[in-house]
Every structure is written in structure tokens, then in C-alpha cells.
Design a protein around this motif. Sequence first.
Motif, PDB file in Angstrom:
ATOM      1  N   ASP A 352      23.318 -17.587  -3.232  1.00  0.00           N
ATOM      2  CA  ASP A 352      23.003 -17.603  -4.665  1.00  0.00           C
ATOM      3  C   ASP A 352      22.571 -18.982  -5.124  1.00  0.00           C
ATOM      4  OD1 ASP A 352      23.559 -14.921  -4.880  1.00  0.00           O
ATOM      5  OD2 ASP A 352      25.622 -15.213  -5.552  1.00  0.00           O
ATOM      6  N   ALA A 353      23.024 -20.018  -4.407  1.00  0.00           N
ATOM      7  CA  ALA A 353      22.657 -21.394  -4.753  1.00  0.00           C
ATOM      8  C   ALA A 353      21.351 -21.821  -4.091  1.00  0.00           C
ATOM      9  CB  ALA A 353      23.777 -22.341  -4.347  1.00  0.00           C
ATOM     10  N   GLY A 354      20.726 -20.905  -3.340  1.00  0.00           N
ATOM     11  CA  GLY A 354      19.464 -21.213  -2.690  1.00  0.00           C
ATOM     12  C   GLY A 354      19.596 -21.832  -1.322  1.00  0.00           C
ATOM     13  N   ILE A 357      21.454 -19.562   4.980  1.00  0.00           N
ATOM     14  CA  ILE A 357      22.588 -19.146   5.807  1.00  0.00           C
ATOM     15  C   ILE A 357      22.028 -18.561   7.091  1.00  0.00           C
ATOM     16  CG2 ILE A 357      24.659 -17.717   5.960  1.00  0.00           C
ATOM     17  CD1 ILE A 357      24.699 -17.578   2.919  1.00  0.00           C
ATOM     18  N   GLU A 358      22.278 -19.227   8.202  1.00  0.00           N
ATOM     19  CA  GLU A 358      21.797 -18.758   9.494  1.00  0.00           C
ATOM     20  C   GLU A 358      22.806 -17.802  10.115  1.00  0.00           C
ATOM     21  OE1 GLU A 358      18.939 -19.240  10.656  1.00  0.00           O
ATOM     22  OE2 GLU A 358      18.128 -21.088   9.793  1.00  0.00           O
ATOM     23  N   ALA A 359      22.319 -16.959  10.997  1.00  0.00           N
ATOM     24  CA  ALA A 359      23.190 -15.997  11.675  1.00  0.00           C
ATOM     25  C   ALA A 359      24.076 -16.700  12.687  1.00  0.00           C
ATOM     26  CB  ALA A 359      22.357 -14.932  12.368  1.00  0.00           C
ATOM     27  N   SER A 360      25.290 -16.195  12.818  1.00  0.00           N
ATOM     28  CA  SER A 360      26.226 -16.668  13.833  1.00  0.00           C
ATOM     29  C   SER A 360      26.710 -15.465  14.619  1.00  0.00           C
ATOM     30  CB  SER A 360      27.405 -17.393  13.175  1.00  0.00           C
ATOM     31  OG  SER A 360      28.377 -17.745  14.143  1.00  0.00           O
ATOM     32  N   HIS A 361      26.241 -15.345  15.850  1.00  0.00           N
ATOM     33  CA  HIS A 361      26.585 -14.194  16.694  1.00  0.00           C
ATOM     34  C   HIS A 361      26.226 -12.871  15.998  1.00  0.00           C
ATOM     35  CE1 HIS A 361      28.646 -16.910  19.436  1.00  0.00           C
ATOM     36  NE2 HIS A 361      29.299 -17.420  18.407  1.00  0.00           N
ATOM     37  N   GLY A 362      25.056 -12.868  15.371  1.00  0.00           N
ATOM     38  CA  GLY A 362      24.543 -11.632  14.798  1.00  0.00           C
ATOM     39  C   GLY A 362      25.034 -11.290  13.413  1.00  0.00           C
ATOM     40  N   ARG A 363      25.773 -12.181  12.765  1.00  0.00           N
ATOM     41  CA  ARG A 363      26.248 -11.912  11.409  1.00  0.00           C
ATOM     42  C   ARG A 363      26.206 -13.195  10.579  1.00  0.00           C
ATOM     43  NH1 ARG A 363      32.692 -10.692  12.412  1.00  0.00           N
ATOM     44  NH2 ARG A 363      33.197 -12.619  13.519  1.00  0.00           N
ATOM     45  N   PHE A 364      26.364 -13.040   9.250  1.00  0.00           N
ATOM     46  CA  PHE A 364      26.183 -14.153   8.339  1.00  0.00           C
ATOM     47  C   PHE A 364      27.470 -14.381   7.547  1.00  0.00           C
ATOM     48  CE2 PHE A 364      22.135 -12.250   9.248  1.00  0.00           C
ATOM     49  CZ  PHE A 364      21.249 -13.304   9.338  1.00  0.00           C
ATOM     50  N   LEU A 365      27.904 -15.639   7.460  1.00  0.00           N
ATOM     51  CA  LEU A 365      29.121 -15.977   6.720  1.00  0.00           C
ATOM     52  C   LEU A 365      28.770 -16.242   5.264  1.00  0.00           C
ATOM     53  CD1 LEU A 365      32.124 -16.577   6.646  1.00  0.00           C
ATOM     54  CD2 LEU A 365      31.598 -18.949   7.313  1.00  0.00           C
ATOM     55  N   TRP A 366      29.305 -15.419   4.382  1.00  0.00           N
ATOM     56  CA  TRP A 366      29.035 -15.539   2.953  1.00  0.00           C
ATOM     57  C   TRP A 366      30.268 -16.118   2.267  1.00  0.00           C
ATOM     58  CZ3 TRP A 366      24.703 -14.688   0.038  1.00  0.00           C
ATOM     59  CH2 TRP A 366      24.857 -14.662  -1.339  1.00  0.00           C
ATOM     60  N   HIS A 367      30.076 -17.179   1.490  1.00  0.00           N
ATOM     61  CA  HIS A 367      31.171 -17.811   0.765  1.00  0.00           C
ATOM     62  C   HIS A 367      31.170 -17.323  -0.680  1.00  0.00           C
ATOM     63  CE1 HIS A 367      32.236 -20.502   4.018  1.00  0.00           C
ATOM     64  NE2 HIS A 367      30.952 -20.804   4.177  1.00  0.00           N
ATOM     65  N   CYS A 375      19.617 -11.974  -0.628  1.00  0.00           N
ATOM     66  CA  CYS A 375      18.202 -12.258  -0.415  1.00  0.00           C
ATOM     67  C   CYS A 375      17.962 -12.579   1.055  1.00  0.00           C
ATOM     68  CB  CYS A 375      17.759 -13.432  -1.282  1.00  0.00           C
ATOM     69  SG  CYS A 375      16.019 -13.892  -1.067  1.00  0.00           S
ATOM     70  N   VAL A 376      17.065 -11.837   1.680  1.00  0.00           N
ATOM     71  CA  VAL A 376      16.674 -12.055   3.069  1.00  0.00           C
ATOM     72  C   VAL A 376      15.300 -12.701   3.087  1.00  0.00           C
ATOM     73  CG1 VAL A 376      15.942 -10.862   5.172  1.00  0.00           C
ATOM     74  CG2 VAL A 376      18.083 -10.237   4.074  1.00  0.00           C
ATOM     75  N   VAL A 377      15.130 -13.706   3.935  1.00  0.00           N
ATOM     76  CA  VAL A 377      13.860 -14.422   4.051  1.00  0.00           C
ATOM     77  C   VAL A 377      13.355 -14.289   5.478  1.00  0.00           C
ATOM     78  CG1 VAL A 377      12.673 -16.626   3.733  1.00  0.00           C
ATOM     79  CG2 VAL A 377      14.684 -16.083   2.334  1.00  0.00           C
ATOM     80  N   TRP A 378      12.078 -13.904   5.640  1.00  0.00           N
ATOM     81  CA  TRP A 378      11.492 -13.764   6.969  1.00  0.00           C
ATOM     82  C   TRP A 378       9.997 -14.050   6.908  1.00  0.00           C
ATOM     83  CZ3 TRP A 378      11.619  -9.850   3.608  1.00  0.00           C
ATOM     84  CH2 TRP A 378      10.582  -8.920   3.609  1.00  0.00           C
ATOM     85  N   ALA A 384      13.231 -10.331   0.313  1.00  0.00           N
ATOM     86  CA  ALA A 384      13.619  -9.005  -0.166  1.00  0.00           C
ATOM     87  C   ALA A 384      15.102  -9.021  -0.468  1.00  0.00           C
ATOM     88  CB  ALA A 384      13.306  -7.922   0.867  1.00  0.00           C
ATOM     89  N   LEU A 385      15.499  -8.260  -1.481  1.00  0.00           N
ATOM     90  CA  LEU A 385      16.914  -8.106  -1.798  1.00  0.00           C
ATOM     91  C   LEU A 385      17.447  -6.891  -1.043  1.00  0.00           C
ATOM     92  CD1 LEU A 385      16.874  -8.825  -5.646  1.00  0.00           C
ATOM     93  CD2 LEU A 385      17.706 -10.325  -3.819  1.00  0.00           C
ATOM     94  N   ILE A 386      18.458  -7.124  -0.217  1.00  0.00           N
ATOM     95  CA  ILE A 386      19.003  -6.075   0.649  1.00  0.00           C
ATOM     96  C   ILE A 386      20.417  -5.725   0.187  1.00  0.00           C
ATOM     97  CG2 ILE A 386      19.559  -5.449   3.023  1.00  0.00           C
ATOM     98  CD1 ILE A 386      16.567  -5.958   2.455  1.00  0.00           C
TER      99      ILE A 386
END
Length: 552
Positions: A352-354, A357-367, A375-378, A384-386
Motif C-alpha cells: 500500500d505504501a508503494g 515485495i518480492e516472492a520468498s519460496h513462492g509466496r509474499f510476506l505482507w505486513h 497490486c501485482v506488477v509484471w 492489476a489488482l488481484i
Amino acid sequence: MLVFRSTTGLASWEVRLVVSTGNWTLQTLTSSLDLAWIGTVDSSASLRSQGDAADVAAAWRFIEQLLPLFDQGALGDLGKDTPTLSHVESMYAKELLASVRDGAPARPRKFIDNQSKALVSQLAARVGRFGGKRRNYIALGSGFFESGTVSDRVPGVLEKIVANLSNAGHLTPRANVAIVVSPEACQSVATSAAAIQAKGWKIVPAVSPAHLGENPIASLHGKFIFSAMWNDKDKRGNSSCKHAWLYLGSGNLTKPGFLSPAGASGNLEAGVIVGIEGMIWRDIKEALPFDPLSGHELSPEDVAGGDPMEEKPDAFIAAPVSIFTSEQISPSGDCWLTPQGTCDQYFHVRSDAGLIIEASHGRFLWHGSLPREVCVVWAGSRTALIPVVDEKGRIAAVPLGRMEIEDVLSQIELFPAGWIVDDPSPDPWVGNDVGGNATTPSPATSASYPIRQAMVLVESIAERQCALSSAEWPGWCVRLGTALLQARGTNVAVYCKMLGINVLSPLRQSPFRPEHSWEPGSNKIYEAMLSEVEQAWGLSGLPSIEADTNAL
């Protein structure tokens, strides 16, 4: 395809097939003339006695072939012991539709598609089922006609449709032919207007039915063909439309839409061809977007080709992931977000702060607290908002509000009707958490009252669930578990923990549950739900009522 079930159980149901000429756009809802046909089957009678059963079955076969082309991750089980409500409802709908598909009679159907044959090649044979009479009137309308620069001949698609019907014995040689258009944009009809008139055909404007209100809609988007016997002596339109039939569907009256099967040169299209009974000519203008009695004919000067169908860039590019599941790892709400499905394309999540967040072993740590969507960026700058699925399987959900035991009892009685009331407050459990901040029952509270409430709750659950069918069981487990979790901060839950007895333990015993719940799959769902509730109530590891009957 819409699936409805009774609010009192799964025994009563209804399926509605809606075939529409509209797109999933704002224009269809607000500013264009479109058409729809609805077919219905339900549980009130056998499928063989219901006229639309064959159409619902055919449409479901059509949709079944398309489903593998789409990402259905949000409707899957998402790898959880307890299925998500979306998965439960999706499976119920698919099983019901499969039963309609397999049980429907093999009678002639109204639903058509062009997966194997062009719509034009099916038209004459289908019309033949409504009687062998030649009609002397036909109206053809379309949201888009073929583009054309040739002005000295009738548009080929229209000519072929009329010729095919005439050759098959469904139109008289000198039939009245009306082409229904939006005057400001009718493509090849405008280009060939003089040739159309020279052939004796008419070009007429689309009109908005009076029941749509004072602000008429003149932009025709609906695609249809209507034909019947016209009485030249009836100037008031009081005579019936004899031997009438109607095609409506997604296919424009163009080569890709009507003359070609789906594939390299043809769009994928579907529609219905239905017989019409009991309609008189003056009522046509209320059912279809033209008035055969108005006498208003457009001249070549009254029509324009409009803009050609532009080649637009892709309006939406699917993201590499369609949904995230979540797993909370701290009281503050920090969680792991795990993308579902397989993806070889790199992407990252933006906070949310822009922050990236990179993946760690296939998942993302959200604080922070669980997001409803991320928001996913590729591909450099695509975003896109997922949606995010919470631990109860709810998609993009707000926090669950608190329920008192009385509320849970009401929801149990209502099942399978309305359930789960969301609370938009950021943390509905502040000051009510069993983990340490729960409100301690007042000393003045009768010790027997919370226990009596707990016993009424257990008895009510047992009575309701023992009456459920195996088809209702997964949905029941999901909804019951959610309601009980919403009651985790009540005096009843807190007192039972203080008492040191697992008051929910009887629900695991045979007298308190239906026989079918012992089937491996059903038992796994039920046991996982009870274990989660016991953990939330602080009852895990406590003696069961059966183990110490003197505890009370």
C-alpha cells in the motif's frame, strides 16, 4: 446460466438460461437496444415434461467446452481442508447442471451455436420445425453489418440469409424484407441503400419500445431475424403473426458472425431460434426494436455507414496470477500471500505504501492487516489488482463481525438461506479476543446460564445437521464454522474455556451428526472445521464432556 436453490434446502431448485444479444459492457445496460430470451427448468416436474430442458442441457455442454479456456482458480478448493464457500457453491451448480444435461430429453432444441456449423446453415432446418408454411414477411436487424464499398449490390450476408430461407420453402418469392438499422451507423446497408431499394426491400429505423421510458434508445445492438405471415389488409395490426419465428443471439449479420463456423474466419457465437405464438402485429414494437406498422422507410440519404469496426488493442491483459490465498502469522495481521496456480512469468507485489515485495519460496510476506486485494506488477509496468482469499475462503472480504450465541442459533435455523454478516470495522475483535483480551464474565452471571446456552447450541446444531443431505454437507460445514468463529468472544465461549471443558465435543459423536458425515471426504471437512473452532474458542486439549460427565 443462473442456478437458484430454495432457502429451505437443496431439494427445490431452478436453472435459468439467459441468451442475450448484449455484451458485458456499460453500453448494453444504458444506451443500446438489445434482446434476451430466457429458458427455465426446475424441480417442480420431470425434465422430460419441461420444454426448455433440452436447451439448458445444450447450453451447459457449450459452456463446459469453454470452461477449460478460463482461469477458475477462485472456484477451486484452494488446497484447504475446509472447502471455500465459492468452491462449494460452484460444485453444487456444476453437479446440478450435469444432472440436467444427462436427464434432459433429446427433443429438438432452440439453442444453437456455431462451434461446428455456421449459424446460417442451421437456420432453415430449425425454422422447418415451426411448420412448412412460407412466410411473406421477414425483418433482419443487427448491431453491425458487414463493411462494404460495393454500392451496386445488396450486402452478401443479408442476401444469402433471405435466399436460403426462400430456397428451403420458408419465404415466399416476393416476401416483404425489412432491414432494421441504426440510421447513423449501418455500414454496408448505407453503402448499398440504393441497390436494396431497387430490389424491393425496405430499410427501417430501429425504435425504442415505449416501456423503456421517455428517453428512447435508438442505438441498435441486438441481432435478430423475425419472420411471419403478414396480412396486407390489416392496417391496424390486430391480426395475429401466423407461423412466426425469431432468431436472436450474439452473432452479427456479418460473415464472421453468421456465415462462418467458429475458427480462423469466424467468431464464436450462440443464440436461439424460437417459435412465437399469440402475438399480434401491433404488439411487435413492444417486443422487438422496430415497428412494422409505422410505414417509416429510410432513403439512401437518411442512412450513413458510420465508423468501421475498429481494431482495438487488448482492453485487458490477464495478470500472471488470478488469486492469492492467505495465512496469518502474527496477531498484528502480518500474513503470507500465496499465488494459486502455476506461473512461469516474473511478477512482484506492491504494498500500500508503494514498496516492492518480492516472492520468498513462492509466496509474499505482507505486513499489516489482511488486504482485500493487492497490486501485482509484471512485464515492466503492467499492473492489476488481484483479490485475496481469507482463511475462511472468502474472496476480497471485509472482517467478520461478532455474533452472539442467539445470532448463531438464528443462522442455524435459517440455513441454507442468508448467512454471515460482514462488519466493515477494521478490527471487530478488539477487546473480545479469547487469546487474552476477552471480557471476563461478571460474577453476578449465573454459572448455569452460559452452560445452558452452550448445550442449547450443541443440541440445535445436532438437530439441524442430522436432517441435512450429503449434498448440503460441505456448505453447512463452511457456514457453521464461520458462524462459530464469529462467536468466539462471547461469554459462552469464554466461560467454557474457564470451566476447562470442551463443550463442543459431543458434535463429534454419532448421535449428533448424520450418517453420511462419516464418509471420508465429509468427515475430513467436518473434523477440520470443529478443530478450527475449538482452537479459536480455546477448547483444544480440554477434557470432553464424554470423558468427565461429572464436570458440570
